[in-house]
Write an enzyme that holds these catalytic residues in place. Sequence first.
Site, PDB file in Angstrom:
ATOM      1  N   ALA A  47       5.314   4.296   6.034  1.00  0.00           N
ATOM      2  CA  ALA A  47       4.057   4.931   5.635  1.00  0.00           C
ATOM      3  C   ALA A  47       3.103   5.072   6.810  1.00  0.00           C
ATOM      4  CB  ALA A  47       3.395   4.132   4.512  1.00  0.00           C
TER       5      ALA A  47
ATOM      6  N   CYS B 279       0.838  -1.198   0.000  1.00  0.00           N
ATOM      7  CA  CYS B 279       0.000   0.000   0.000  1.00  0.00           C
ATOM      8  C   CYS B 279       0.874   1.250   0.000  1.00  0.00           C
ATOM      9  CB  CYS B 279      -0.960  -0.003   1.189  1.00  0.00           C
ATOM     10  SG  CYS B 279      -0.212  -0.341   2.793  1.00  0.00           S
TER      11      CYS B 279
ATOM     12  N   SER C 198       3.063  -2.422   4.176  1.00  0.00           N
ATOM     13  CA  SER C 198       3.040  -0.969   4.069  1.00  0.00           C
ATOM     14  C   SER C 198       4.299  -0.499   3.361  1.00  0.00           C
ATOM     15  CB  SER C 198       2.989  -0.331   5.460  1.00  0.00           C
ATOM     16  OG  SER C 198       4.244  -0.484   6.127  1.00  0.00           O
ATOM     17  N   ASP C 199       4.191   0.596   2.594  1.00  0.00           N
ATOM     18  CA  ASP C 199       5.410   1.224   2.122  1.00  0.00           C
ATOM     19  C   ASP C 199       6.191   1.670   3.354  1.00  0.00           C
ATOM     20  OD1 ASP C 199       7.374   2.224   0.457  1.00  0.00           O
ATOM     21  OD2 ASP C 199       5.973   3.253  -0.857  1.00  0.00           O
ATOM     22  N   CYS C 200       7.486   1.881   3.176  1.00  0.00           N
ATOM     23  CA  CYS C 200       8.363   2.005   4.344  1.00  0.00           C
ATOM     24  C   CYS C 200       8.118   3.292   5.133  1.00  0.00           C
ATOM     25  CB  CYS C 200       9.806   1.891   3.906  1.00  0.00           C
ATOM     26  SG  CYS C 200      10.167   0.239   3.276  1.00  0.00           S
TER      27      CYS C 200
END
Length: 725
Positions: free
Chosen positions: A267, A230, A263-265
């Site tokens: 995020a 995401c 999750s994107d890092c």
Amino acid sequence: MKKQLLIFSIVTIGFTTLNAQFKYLDSTVDIEERVDDLINRLTLEEKVDQMLMNTSGIPRLNIPPYDYWNEALHGVGRSGKATIFPQAIGLAATFDHDLIYMVSSAISDEARAMYNVAQAAENYKRYAGLTFWTPNVNIFRDPRWGRGQETYGEDPYLTSLLGVAFVKGLQGNHPKYLKTAACAKHFAVHSGPEKSRHEFNAIVSQKDLGETYLPAFEALVNAGVESVMCAYNRTNGEPCCASSSLLNDVLFDKWGFRGHVVSDCWALVDFYSDNGHGTVSNKTEAAVLALEHGVNLNCGDTYTALVEAVQQGLVDESLIDQRLKPLLETRFKLGMFDPQDLNPYNSISYEVVDSEAHRALAREVATKSMVLLKNNGILPLENDLDRYYVVGPNSASIDALLGNYFGVNSNIVTFLEGITSAVAPGSQVQYSPGTTLDRKNVNPVDWSTGVAAESDVTIVGMGLTRHLEGEEGESISSPYYGDRLDYNIPENQLEYLRKIKEQDKPVIAVITGGSPMNLFEVHEIADAVLLAWYPGEEGGNAVADILFGKVSPSGRLPITFPKSLEQLPPYEDYTMKGRTYRYMDQEPMYPFGFGLSYSSFSYSELTQSASKISQGETVEIACNVTNVGKHESIETVQLYITDNKASVATPFFSLKGVKSIILKPGESKTVVFNITPNMLELIDNTGNPILEKGDFTMIMSGSLPTERAIELGASKPVSAKLTLH
């Protein structure tokens, strides 16, 4: 070797001893039962730890540490020696999903080999695992986005076709085990601006979602992609990693995705940070919000707060069990809890890494990715001219070959090296950078243009590198956090090109970059323009293969090159009107699908098995394609469909099929496509596909079928009508 054998023996003994006690180590038991058994043996703290990107080991259960973060965008990245293939946008320019499958299969072979030796050395660091956060199937909707180079371009059909091929190559075809785990990112509606991505809210209609932004993700889910990442931004007011509409309604309920969401890092930090979305007030609330919306894996440390959240009664431990389950299933599918000898991928040897076969594939893909944008007859060159002059800031640059998210190796071939190795004995090759990448020369003394006047041809390596475009933290020379709000090539490069051309000798421009750029003046000045993208480790040899006619260029543009940014809507506007070949009503510099060859092709009249089609039927369309030139070449035949009249706005053209054929001079082949009713669907204003009766135009061509393409040298298209009744 003794250390490796000892470790293998200990692991085997451990499996044998524990196998009698623990069901999760019994490879004959169903994965779901094994996962449940393992989760039941974990403490709350251990469960939460296993949902972080860099998990700790659990010695009492014989589980080593594992870091989920790995990259393989165009080769295994950030993990040492690996084959470096062309950047993703270059892979897309091949328009060849079979070739992309070969690339990703080679990448996953290398990934397994590197993992095997890392495990033997007890190296559990980041980038040593098997869960790869690739491919990036966001739509490259605007050339200003610095990360557009990571995508397969602007078209949802092409992106879906190539993305599925890449996923299948990464994950393998074993009935039980994954070779590696792929990830579809960034879900969803994510394509800049880079500077504000942690707070940006992308406003998008349901029609644009269904027509442009979501189809590639759905295609990858249907193909069995193991994970979905995401995005940082919000979409229509909801953070993508806590979006009821995107995650719950679409991904889980509508598409039936059962893999894991990462999750994107960091995020999740954006949920509560001062410079983020401001959705919640603290770390614990952010962790609970993401967990409740289906995020299984946290790249970052926000999920450490879940222990406290359970203790405070903010979330039930059973939900943690539920989210942990698909995450652990991925590791079981990768064979991480099975004896070594059961998984055939464990036997892949390190010798495959940057092997001769993989280097040969990298060279083939690089040559097929490069797009010839102009040729006044200067190409192909003879390789025995008296003097070749190689100049420009990117002619001897390794960075100009790499793009972002790359691996390294000891034999990266620059343009200068490739050209030098290809010329005949007795010919001279001279070199000068001439100018810097993005600023004027301080020293006013100019020897290089004088050498150009005495050379038979000057080859100028120019354009962009990853220092000028890319992700926010990578593009160290970009004033816009990696984005390209200035559409032009650096002025100092153009000034130098003008000086070279003043010497009245042939000039060939080899352009590097991962995005559209203003090439108007380059096109006017140079005798030939070759777009090389970021071509990887064999880029220099590939350029030489094309310049000297060993290979006829066959790459096609997977994205439109506008004449200027003034032709486009504002960057922050996510509506598709006026964007990409499908919705842009202005004449571009270079159209989608365009690319020249050293030969020419003729398309004869299109024929069809029927002029009408109904639900459940198939109509066959075909045309003959003839090589009317003097060189054996690949022609990429493209099928476009236009809905001539609909109840809602529809794209001007929609790519619906691609086939590459090899033709010798004078040879003809019949190219056939099968038209089915689903190819005629439109997306209504609610975002749903519907079939409407009416007339459609089917077009077969070697480029987007427009007057601009023909003006630039593309073949004339052929077309026919089809009625849906």
